[in-house]
Scaffold this motif. Structure first.
Motif, PDB file in Angstrom:
ATOM      1  N   GLU A  53      -8.469  -7.368   4.719  1.00 28.87           N
ATOM      2  CA  GLU A  53      -8.481  -7.509   6.175  1.00 28.87           C
ATOM      3  C   GLU A  53      -9.686  -8.324   6.637  1.00 28.87           C
ATOM      4  O   GLU A  53      -9.592  -9.081   7.597  1.00 28.87           O
ATOM      5  CB  GLU A  53      -8.471  -6.143   6.852  1.00 28.87           C
ATOM      6  CG  GLU A  53      -7.125  -5.456   6.783  1.00 28.87           C
ATOM      7  CD  GLU A  53      -7.124  -4.061   7.381  1.00 28.87           C
ATOM      8  OE1 GLU A  53      -8.216  -3.450   7.525  1.00 28.87           O
ATOM      9  OE2 GLU A  53      -6.023  -3.581   7.711  1.00 28.87           O
ATOM     10  N   LYS A  54     -10.784  -8.182   5.933  1.00 31.71           N
ATOM     11  CA  LYS A  54     -12.006  -8.909   6.278  1.00 31.71           C
ATOM     12  C   LYS A  54     -11.816 -10.429   6.162  1.00 31.71           C
ATOM     13  O   LYS A  54     -12.428 -11.185   6.913  1.00 31.71           O
ATOM     14  CB  LYS A  54     -13.156  -8.454   5.379  1.00 31.71           C
ATOM     15  CG  LYS A  54     -14.507  -8.999   5.768  1.00 31.71           C
ATOM     16  CD  LYS A  54     -15.579  -8.529   4.801  1.00 31.71           C
ATOM     17  CE  LYS A  54     -16.250  -7.311   5.382  1.00 31.71           C
ATOM     18  NZ  LYS A  54     -17.448  -6.918   4.609  1.00 31.71           N
ATOM     19  N   ILE A  55     -10.962 -10.871   5.243  1.00 35.09           N
ATOM     20  CA  ILE A  55     -10.741 -12.313   5.085  1.00 35.09           C
ATOM     21  C   ILE A  55      -9.524 -12.797   5.880  1.00 35.09           C
ATOM     22  O   ILE A  55      -9.074 -13.927   5.704  1.00 35.09           O
ATOM     23  CB  ILE A  55     -10.635 -12.724   3.598  1.00 35.09           C
ATOM     24  CG1 ILE A  55      -9.501 -12.008   2.890  1.00 35.09           C
ATOM     25  CG2 ILE A  55     -11.937 -12.511   2.884  1.00 35.09           C
ATOM     26  CD1 ILE A  55      -9.235 -12.501   1.478  1.00 35.09           C
ATOM     27  N   TYR A  60      -0.303  -3.937   4.965  1.00 36.26           N
ATOM     28  CA  TYR A  60       0.519  -2.744   5.093  1.00 36.26           C
ATOM     29  C   TYR A  60       0.389  -1.986   3.774  1.00 36.26           C
ATOM     30  O   TYR A  60       0.703  -2.523   2.715  1.00 36.26           O
ATOM     31  CB  TYR A  60       1.977  -3.111   5.378  1.00 36.26           C
ATOM     32  CG  TYR A  60       2.105  -3.822   6.707  1.00 36.26           C
ATOM     33  CD1 TYR A  60       2.158  -3.097   7.885  1.00 36.26           C
ATOM     34  CD2 TYR A  60       2.124  -5.205   6.762  1.00 36.26           C
ATOM     35  CE1 TYR A  60       2.233  -3.740   9.105  1.00 36.26           C
ATOM     36  CE2 TYR A  60       2.210  -5.860   7.975  1.00 36.26           C
ATOM     37  CZ  TYR A  60       2.258  -5.121   9.141  1.00 36.26           C
ATOM     38  OH  TYR A  60       2.326  -5.763  10.340  1.00 36.26           O
ATOM     39  N   PHE A  61      -0.065  -0.744   3.856  1.00 38.01           N
ATOM     40  CA  PHE A  61      -0.379   0.052   2.671  1.00 38.01           C
ATOM     41  C   PHE A  61       0.422   1.341   2.728  1.00 38.01           C
ATOM     42  O   PHE A  61       0.504   1.985   3.775  1.00 38.01           O
ATOM     43  CB  PHE A  61      -1.880   0.366   2.663  1.00 38.01           C
ATOM     44  CG  PHE A  61      -2.295   1.354   1.629  1.00 38.01           C
ATOM     45  CD1 PHE A  61      -2.462   0.965   0.316  1.00 38.01           C
ATOM     46  CD2 PHE A  61      -2.518   2.682   1.959  1.00 38.01           C
ATOM     47  CE1 PHE A  61      -2.848   1.874  -0.649  1.00 38.01           C
ATOM     48  CE2 PHE A  61      -2.903   3.601   1.009  1.00 38.01           C
ATOM     49  CZ  PHE A  61      -3.068   3.190  -0.298  1.00 38.01           C
ATOM     50  N   ARG A  62       1.031   1.709   1.596  1.00 33.37           N
ATOM     51  CA  ARG A  62       1.739   2.991   1.544  1.00 33.37           C
ATOM     52  C   ARG A  62       1.855   3.482   0.109  1.00 33.37           C
ATOM     53  O   ARG A  62       1.703   2.718  -0.834  1.00 33.37           O
ATOM     54  CB  ARG A  62       3.109   2.897   2.190  1.00 33.37           C
ATOM     55  CG  ARG A  62       4.070   2.003   1.461  1.00 33.37           C
ATOM     56  CD  ARG A  62       5.380   1.902   2.192  1.00 33.37           C
ATOM     57  NE  ARG A  62       6.304   1.062   1.446  1.00 33.37           N
ATOM     58  CZ  ARG A  62       7.595   1.205   1.476  1.00 33.37           C
ATOM     59  NH1 ARG A  62       8.138   2.153   2.195  1.00 33.37           N
ATOM     60  NH2 ARG A  62       8.360   0.403   0.778  1.00 33.37           N
ATOM     61  N   VAL A  77       0.838  -2.528  -1.589  1.00 32.68           N
ATOM     62  CA  VAL A  77      -0.015  -3.257  -0.647  1.00 32.68           C
ATOM     63  C   VAL A  77       0.700  -4.563  -0.326  1.00 32.68           C
ATOM     64  O   VAL A  77       0.899  -5.393  -1.208  1.00 32.68           O
ATOM     65  CB  VAL A  77      -1.404  -3.535  -1.246  1.00 32.68           C
ATOM     66  CG1 VAL A  77      -2.229  -4.389  -0.294  1.00 32.68           C
ATOM     67  CG2 VAL A  77      -2.123  -2.236  -1.555  1.00 32.68           C
ATOM     68  N   HIS A  78       1.107  -4.711   0.931  1.00 29.87           N
ATOM     69  CA  HIS A  78       1.794  -5.918   1.384  1.00 29.87           C
ATOM     70  C   HIS A  78       0.816  -6.688   2.248  1.00 29.87           C
ATOM     71  O   HIS A  78       0.386  -6.220   3.295  1.00 29.87           O
ATOM     72  CB  HIS A  78       3.037  -5.533   2.181  1.00 29.87           C
ATOM     73  CG  HIS A  78       3.898  -6.689   2.530  1.00 29.87           C
ATOM     74  ND1 HIS A  78       5.095  -6.519   3.179  1.00 29.87           N
ATOM     75  CD2 HIS A  78       3.762  -8.010   2.340  1.00 29.87           C
ATOM     76  CE1 HIS A  78       5.646  -7.709   3.379  1.00 29.87           C
ATOM     77  NE2 HIS A  78       4.851  -8.619   2.877  1.00 29.87           N
TER      78      HIS A  78
END
Length: 80
Positions: A53-55, A60-62, A77-78
Motif C-alpha cells: 500500500e505504501k508504494i 485485498y487480503f483474505r 493477496v490481490h
C-alpha cells in the motif's frame, strides 16, 4: 522480508519469496493475485499489505479455507 508461497501439495515444503521479488513482479504486471502459506504469521502478512500500500497499490487480503479443519487455509493477496 521473506514469505512462504502456498504449497501445491499438502506434504511438500512451501517455497520462499522475498518482498523485493513480489514488488518486481507487480512493477511488470501492475496487478496480480498471490497465494501464501498458512505458516506465514498474520503479522508478516499485514506487513506485506502495508508495504504494498505504501508504494501505491490497493490490496485485498483474505484467508481462504480449503477444508473443514481449522488449519486448512491459505492467504490471498490481490494487488491492484
Amino acid at each position: 522480508m521473506e514469505l512462504l508461497l502456498a504449497r501445491n501439495e499438502l506434504n511438500e515444503k512451501p517455497k520462499k519469496v522475498q518482498l523485493d521479488k513480489i514488488k518486481d513482479e507487480l512493477a511488470k504486471d501492475k496487478q496480480k493475485i498471490f497465494y501464501f502459506d498458512k505458516d506465514n504469521s498474520h503479522k508478516d502478512m499485514m506487513a506485506l499489505v502495508e508495504a504494498l500500500e505504501k508504494i501505491g497499490f490497493n490490496i485485498y487480503f483474505r484467508e481462504i479455507k480449503y477444508g473443514l479443519a481449522d488449519d486448512e487455509y491459505m492467504y490471498e493477496v490481490h494487488a491492484l
